[in-house]
Design a protein around this motif. Sequence first.
Motif, PDB file in Angstrom:
ATOM      1  N   THR A 155       0.785  -1.320  -0.144  1.00 31.50           N
ATOM      2  CA  THR A 155       0.116   0.010   0.009  1.00 31.50           C
ATOM      3  C   THR A 155       0.950   1.406   0.002  1.00 31.50           C
ATOM      4  O   THR A 155       1.984   1.191  -0.003  1.00 31.50           O
ATOM      5  CB  THR A 155      -0.673  -0.104   1.268  1.00 31.50           C
ATOM      6  N   ASP A 156       0.181   2.288   0.003  1.00 33.19           N
ATOM      7  CA  ASP A 156       1.151   3.659   0.237  1.00 33.19           C
ATOM      8  C   ASP A 156       1.960   3.655   1.406  1.00 33.19           C
ATOM      9  O   ASP A 156       3.015   4.453   1.208  1.00 33.19           O
ATOM     10  CB  ASP A 156       0.080   4.890   0.444  1.00 33.19           C
ATOM     11  N   ASP A 157       1.450   2.803   2.554  1.00 35.56           N
ATOM     12  CA  ASP A 157       2.263   2.768   3.715  1.00 35.56           C
ATOM     13  C   ASP A 157       3.461   1.809   3.391  1.00 35.56           C
ATOM     14  O   ASP A 157       4.445   2.028   4.456  1.00 35.56           O
ATOM     15  CB  ASP A 157       1.501   2.461   4.693  1.00 35.56           C
ATOM     16  N   GLY A 158       3.263   0.864   2.782  1.00 32.44           N
ATOM     17  CA  GLY A 158       4.651   0.179   2.465  1.00 32.44           C
ATOM     18  C   GLY A 158       4.302  -1.490   2.175  1.00 32.44           C
ATOM     19  O   GLY A 158       3.243  -1.751   1.969  1.00 32.44           O
ATOM     20  N   VAL A 159       5.077  -2.350   2.426  1.00 25.68           N
ATOM     21  CA  VAL A 159       4.869  -3.609   2.296  1.00 25.68           C
ATOM     22  C   VAL A 159       4.446  -4.412   3.806  1.00 25.68           C
ATOM     23  O   VAL A 159       5.201  -4.150   4.726  1.00 25.68           O
ATOM     24  CB  VAL A 159       6.196  -4.332   1.935  1.00 25.68           C
ATOM     25  N   SER A 219       4.568  -1.165  13.209  1.00 27.51           N
ATOM     26  CA  SER A 219       5.276  -1.837  12.388  1.00 27.51           C
ATOM     27  C   SER A 219       4.375  -2.553  11.273  1.00 27.51           C
ATOM     28  O   SER A 219       4.929  -3.667  10.947  1.00 27.51           O
ATOM     29  CB  SER A 219       6.052  -2.793  13.185  1.00 27.51           C
ATOM     30  N   ALA A 220       3.323  -2.000  10.974  1.00 25.97           N
ATOM     31  CA  ALA A 220       2.488  -2.645  10.002  1.00 25.97           C
ATOM     32  C   ALA A 220       3.119  -2.912   8.649  1.00 25.97           C
ATOM     33  O   ALA A 220       2.766  -4.025   8.084  1.00 25.97           O
ATOM     34  CB  ALA A 220       1.225  -1.831  10.032  1.00 25.97           C
ATOM     35  N   THR A 221       3.852  -2.246   8.108  1.00 22.88           N
ATOM     36  CA  THR A 221       4.453  -2.339   7.067  1.00 22.88           C
ATOM     37  C   THR A 221       6.130  -2.353   7.289  1.00 22.88           C
ATOM     38  O   THR A 221       6.467  -1.585   8.285  1.00 22.88           O
ATOM     39  CB  THR A 221       4.245  -1.387   5.940  1.00 22.88           C
ATOM     40  N   LEU A 222       6.959  -2.736   6.559  1.00 20.88           N
ATOM     41  CA  LEU A 222       8.447  -2.731   6.665  1.00 20.88           C
ATOM     42  C   LEU A 222       8.886  -1.404   6.832  1.00 20.88           C
ATOM     43  O   LEU A 222       9.724  -1.234   7.769  1.00 20.88           O
ATOM     44  CB  LEU A 222       9.094  -3.583   5.411  1.00 20.88           C
TER      45      LEU A 222
END
Length: 224
Positions: free
Chosen positions: A17-21, A77-80
């Motif tokens: 997503t826009d927030d990352g992996v 820490s939802a995304t890397l």
Amino acid sequence: MAPFLETVKSFKDVSITDDGVNTVAFLEAGDGVVLMLKELTGLMGSVGSGAFSPVINDIQGNITKVRGRFNTAPSQSATLELLVTNENNNKVGSATEGLMWLLRSLAFTGRSLQHAQNNPSEDLKVAFTNGYDITLGPIHRGAGIFSIQGAMMKAAGLMFSTAIGYCPPRKNFYEKLAANPNGEPCSQELLDKQLNDWIIGLLTIITRMNYFYTKGKHGEMFKS
């Protein structure tokens, strides 16, 4: 049970997503790499299996570091990308470096399998040598020898080179991936599609995270 790639998380299915992996999905797919490499070592003799064990243990250790950071601060820490940013802002933990080494090892695996897919007449040893030479090799070879870290890098390079030398025949590995314990093996066409999707998904993440690490000055992931 089903053919191997249907029993593990594919990097194709790791959401970005826009927030990352997505961290959880990425680590689940990483667990699948460990299982794949164990399938590979299962086709080697005891010496070859022993030579590859440190490679697998290194990947597992870095997965543990990243998962440990996620468990400590899951909401941050939802995304890397969020995990690394949060850890660096708080100046605690070792997940940022652990993730960088995990991504390097996964890039080695992905590039090796990509070479194998693109060159069906070549043996696995050639494919994994190529993957090593464009990912981990320059890092290991570029380290100085007059320091503890440099000596460790040289030792790691020797470990990988030795392990690659014991790669089993290509035919045996592909048959293992296609095997279905409860029925007919999957077709070569289906295996190629699943493996290519897995590789593309992984390398997409590697490219994204390499840019993130470089832009954020979190570390140099690869050396030319």
